[in-house]
Design an enzyme around this catalytic site. Structure first.
Site: not given
Lengths: 289, 289, 289, 289
Positions: D69, D121
């Site tokens: 990631h 997020v």
């Protein structure tokens, strides 16, 4: 007849006994022990010394002392103080059914514990005296004997606070007060009628009333100068009438008319401030300080 | 037996009269006038036409029409609808004293106005029927005759809404609901018992109850599907039990146990949302929406 | 230097003028008129006599008197009292843009009315001085001249109350107080930090702070002993920290952390009690008394 | 491009991989494992199977997967989904100082744990991303690796819910709503302007607004159809303007003008109902449901 702590500290033993010997009923030895430990700086200290004398006594003497107290609902309230205290809470005018319940509880209690049910009636309502009776009957003997002494101490603390003047009086009084704020106008609600009810046997009995002053308060607390009796109460505020006088539209009949606030008192020496903030369409209350 | 507005718009005059002729009691001319002005787009329009027929009638005919109605507490409730309506509000079971008061008011009313006291009982409680009776007795004849017709219109609007299906039903129902939020936990109060009381003759009569669901609401409104009877009510919330189950310390006895919210309903077709926000030491309520 | 009302009542004219002649700036005739009407029972009476002298003066003398006052933001604050008063509200430290706005308003005001903008700065914040300036500039001359005299009376009432001791002092001070009740615990919130902000030019400036005492109050009022400046304020209560210290679960981050209460003061001599009732999940506030 | 669960259940392995292979970034083996266990009754079941494949993988493979990631604030957001997600919360426009803080935290985090800081997020605000970063940096490796996987599961759950249609969608959305009741009038406050702010770096940024409708609510929730970002918010209600329009006297300036309600969201999938009950002189709020 009151006596000052200063005088108590200096009088001879006989005078001392005459002055405060009956605070602990039929137990002159308590005063005797207390007078020997003079002087006392505060009335609270004097009471502590008296309680100490009881706590230090042999169990047999403690038991005899407790047993000397009259049955709460009994025919034989042996001192004037006892009689007055029992009358104050309405125990002198029980219904036949209530008397029978009392006697049944009394008999069961004495059969189980061997001493009478002690309770400081001035810290209680009729309802709490009865409910405590049932609750305490279920306890074990050691717990209950300690409770019996504690109740004697509550009783004698009140007597001493009434008899002796001077420094360091024990905190024996509570206070119940209220305050009404009109949140529609942003001002205290002036001239609002308030009634105070005590619950007894599931019914509300009016025990006081007042009208709010210019500050939205009552000129005197609703209860003061005494312990607040443990029990259930209801304040009723004439909110509908207040807004009708102010000419505020609030429905016909008005959404709020008499606003009841039902609450319990659990701390006889505490301060319960139970205010009302109200508009014609809303209100709130809380235990304040 | 219901009938659809579409069918009413197309059936012959006799069928129309058979279907809705008894909405205005003993006044077949109202239906006759209404059937002539078909079709109607909404049930509300149909009712408006019927009211228009009454309003357009000569004063003598209006008066005869109103006079045809039975006494409210009378021996002669002439139609089944009338009987049912009067029973619904408890007028079939008045005490002897209440009956006498009713008859006294009835006699005075008829002596003054020459027509019976009309009131749409489904929009009222026993208390408001009586208090309105006294209030209306004091009015002048013109005001009161207009009120009598208005009450007939309330009654017939309800009958029509129950009889006719279709578009544009008149708004005849109100709603009483509640919601309990536990501000101590920041969550709805789940499983709290609530009781609803109606006041009659200064006493509270239990007329309903519920337990809050996972959202702090009741699964169904406390009153719905009918007009809210004008009158005084009390909701009682078992707040003490709620916090006891949650294990929250709140005094012994708890400061708040049963919390009563006393309020009035003045708009039978309105929505009354009466929520409770509560902690063990505070609460608030308001007329919400 | 203070002087007692009793002394003022008995001193000779020169001493009287020396003692209170500068209360009304550059206008010795006010004290002269006031000394002739002695004695005064209260300081309020003395001020009333001084105001009466101004009100009784010919218009030309009143105008000259008002014109003798310095421009509010001017370079020429002619007396020490004037300078101190203007500094107290921050007018001695305006930004360049603010100064220009002030001078623009000043010029327009004097051009329109022919006398300077009078305002009792101790009853105002920077924001309200500016907003009042704009508002008053729009008025007609008669209204504004009356307002100018009224402001002089506010100013001189404050001066007199500070200079003269004795009976019947005029009410010149307001009070801002608060109180925090924890409705989760049913007790005052002890040790909660509170900050007070004043809004100026859309920004909040911290002007005070306190920590609640054992009764949930602040040991001293947030503002007292002076007029409350008209303006916008914000109280900020550290509610999240309070419940964190009590170990109460309230979400992460807590639902309530700093609770701001934004309000305006419009009555400088009034009592503003702005309490907070809070749980971790709810709060309420109101203008109390 | 969405795909139905029914189609997913029946398509061949290559089509399945093409459809949902990028839900778990750069880890085609997750989809491979998941397609082998078809059919799925619900989308939630499909996601559970994908999470199961990750949980069942050897530690080395899990670690490689997490390491694949991109850095949160990195230059190399390798997929379009990643880029979009990071932009949505403002991470594409950090100030120089913020970027440096981010990189410092990033470097310390990777040095300590050996994998990048994973955070969903869309469930966070800028502020909570930063504060979580500091908090998580202090944890031990095992706790933090579990958290990293949990964040991947939050991210992929959102992706799957957006991509796949059908039964049993996972609960990924929260809701923020409000309601304003005017307790002065006993009605919803109609037409009141409300603004919603999000706090970032101690400053409030306006992120939405609405005007109350006839029921005192906003036509749409203030936030809905997405997770509620964890963070601090403020609702601002134009209470002063509401009462000014109603012609209610409330002081000049009015005691209440803009009423700010500051609160935090901690449960992105929760329902936050934050109502306001207000008169010109009082208000209350609470987390409702």
């Amino acid at each position: 007849m009151t006596v000052s702590l200063a005088d108590l500290n200096h009088m001879d033993a006989a005078a001392f006994a005459a002055a405060v010997g009956d605070v602990f009923e039929l137990a002159p030895w308590v005063a005797t022990a207390a007078q020997a430990r003079r002087p006392y700086a505060t009335v609270t200290d004097l009471h502590a010394a008296m309680m100490g004398a009881v706590r230090a006594a042999p169990r047999e003497q403690q038991l005899a002392f407790v047993r000397n107290h009259p049955d709460l609902a009994g025919k034989a309230a042996v001192t004037e103080d006892s009689k007055r205290e029992q009358a104050s809470v309405g125990l002198d005018s029980l219904s036949q059914a209530e008397l029978e319940r009392f006697h049944r509880l009394n008999d069961a209690y004495k059969a189980k514990f061997g001493f009478p049910y002690m309770i400081c009636v001035r810290r209680h309502t009729r309802d709490s005296i009865l409910s405590e009776f049932e609750r305490r009957l279920a306890r074990d003997e050691a717990t209950e004997f300690a409770q019996a002494l504690q109740e004697v101490f509550y009783i004698t603390r009140l007597r001493l606070a009434a008899k002796v003047t001077g420094e360091g009086l024990p905190q024996v009084n509570g206070r119940l007060s209220t305050h009404v704020l009109d949140t529609h106008a942003g001002r205290p609600a002036v001239g609002m009628a308030i009634e105070l009810f005590e619950y007894a046997a599931a019914r509300a009995h009016r025990i006081g009333g007042a009208v709010t002053n210019g500050d939205g308060r009552t000129d005197a607390p609703l209860i003061a100068g005494r312990p607040l009796p443990i029990g259930r109460y209801e304040l009723r505020f004439a909110v509908g009438e207040h807004f009708r006088r102010r000419g505020v539209e609030a429905g016909d009949p008005p959404f709020l008319d008499i606003v009841p606030i039902r609450f319990a008192i659990a701390e006889p020496e505490g301060h319960y401030h139970v205010p009302l903030l109200c508009s014609p369409w809303s209100y709130s209350t809380y235990r304040g300080s």
